[in-house]
Design an enzyme around this catalytic site. Structure first.
Site, PDB file in Angstrom:
ATOM      1  CD  GLU A  34       6.824 -16.974 -28.872  1.00 59.98           C
ATOM      2  OE1 GLU A  34       5.979 -16.085 -29.072  1.00 59.98           O
ATOM      3  OE2 GLU A  34       6.653 -17.894 -28.062  1.00 59.98           O
ATOM      4  CE1 TYR A 116       5.611 -12.664 -25.816  1.00 63.84           C
ATOM      5  CE2 TYR A 116       5.949 -12.978 -28.173  1.00 63.84           C
ATOM      6  CZ  TYR A 116       5.571 -13.471 -26.942  1.00 63.84           C
ATOM      7  OH  TYR A 116       5.187 -14.761 -26.816  1.00 63.84           O
ATOM      8  CG  ASP A 134       1.427 -12.144 -24.849  1.00 67.90           C
ATOM      9  OD1 ASP A 134       1.335 -11.977 -23.630  1.00 67.90           O
ATOM     10  OD2 ASP A 134       0.833 -13.063 -25.448  1.00 67.90           O
TER      11      ASP A 134
END
Length: 355
Positions: A34, A116, A134
């Site tokens: 991520e 996020y 996102d």
DNA sequence: AATTCGGGGCA
DNA sequence: TGCCCAGAATT
């Protein structure tokens, strides 16, 4: 609602992408992936993710790494601050809890983790029922309700929709949908598992949403740069710890119009003095010129070539010498790549082999 | 709320 | 060439 969840999850099971970080999911792997995926395409991330996990297989290994090792694995990825934040987050989590926390609120406090990432790690890595929103998810949801959603509204709606049984898969399903079907410009509504409930599709407004945001033009700035060939190779300069390309190695130079005092075109004698370079003489002016565009700025790079007869060791670094072999293996941001190529193929007139 | 952080892929 | 992408920190 329940049926919508089942259909999207079924689509995900059938048509979801096969990605490296989905092979053996773990909180740590999710964190690394991520971090790398912020504003960055899957195709760019995949090979780097594998290399990163090979180098640092666990949170503990990453926490024990040296900053330069981490930064080196970020070469070419961009947004190099992420490497520093990821490293810092790993060390902090390891020190405080001996591992990653599964609580989104605690994750949110780690450096570099925003709404996020905290939600993504919690849901994908730990199975916590939180929504990760996102750019993809925001676009999908905006079209689903055919209304312009700000980040806050999108998060609220997403929180209502999230599948509490498979939150990680649900979040990734929405992202995959956005990445492969609900595309920004040319949505493939015919292939969409949510087509029947999508208001934008029904109204034919899918391609208009979300509204394009206006972008400021990139500012161009001259970036006079020097290549100094010395007895021990070519001179490199480490960039400042904050700002553009922070902490990375590059070729000495100053952006004209930037924070730092811009030397006159010929005034590299000060550099020579500071480094104890002896017999510095110009070899070739404007040996190479090119333009490199960042997201918000463009460098007009002009390279002057110098030769130094001898030099003391440039300590302590912001400077170092690099042999041709070292230069070839060194992580270098893309902005300097044309110079490296020119040096290695000898087209700067002062062959790398000559040192 | 606006700006700063890279780089690549694609119409 | 312009636009966008598995965003977050800073001001």
């Amino acid at each position: 609602m329940k049926r919508l969840r089942a259909e999207l999850l079924a689509w995900y099971d059938r048509s979801g992408r096969d990605l490296p970080w989905r092979r053996a999911p773990s909180p740590y792997g999710t964190l690394v992936a991520e971090f790398m995926l912020q504003q960055t395409r899957v195709a760019s991330v995949a090979p780097r993710y594998l290399a990163f996990l090979r180098a640092f297989p666990t949170l503990k290994a990453l926490a024990a790494a040296r900053p330069d090792e981490v930064l080196a694995l970020w070469e070419g990825l961009g947004y190099y601050r992420r490497a520093t934040y990821l490293h810092a987050a790993a060390r902090e989590a390891e020190a405080r809890w001996g591992g990653l926390p599964d609580d989104p609120a605690q994750l949110l406090r780690l450096p570099g983790l925003g709404p996020y990432l905290a939600a993504a790690v919690a849901s994908i890595g730990f199975g916590r029922p939180v929504a990760a929103v996102d750019g993809n998810v925001r676009r999908v949801l905006s079209r689903l309700v055919d209304r312009e959603l700000g980040p806050r509204e999108a998060r609220r709606l997403a929180a209502r929709l999230v599948d509490r049984g498979r939150p990680g898969d649900w979040n990734q399903a929405l992202m995959d949908l956005g990445a492969t079907v609900c595309l920004p410009r040319r949505p493939r509504c015919g292939a969409c598992p949510l087509g029947r409930v999508c208001r934008a599709r029904r109204r034919g407004t899918a391609s208009l949403r979300p509204a394009p945001r206006r972008r400021r033009p990139v500012r161009a700035a001259p970036r006079p740069t020097v290549v100094v060939f010395g007895p021990r190779g070519v001179l490199l300069e480490r960039r400042p710890p904050k700002g553009l390309l922070a902490g990375l190695w590059g070729f000495p130079g100053r952006e004209r119009g930037g924070d730092e005092a811009a030397p006159e075109a010929d005034d590299w004698t000060e550099l020579a003095r500071a480094l104890g370079l002896v017999g510095l003489r110009p070899v070739r002016r404007r040996a190479l010129e090119y333009r490199h565009t960042f997201s918000h700025r463009a460098w007009e790079v002009v390279v002057d070539v110098y030769r130094a007869a001898c030099a003391r060791e440039p300590e302590p670094a912001p400077y170092r010498w690099a042999s041709p072999a070292e230069l070839g293996a060194l992580p270098l941001p893309r902005a300097f790549e044309p110079i490296r190529q020119a040096i290695l193929d000898g087209s700067l007139g002062c062959g790398a082999g000559a040192t």
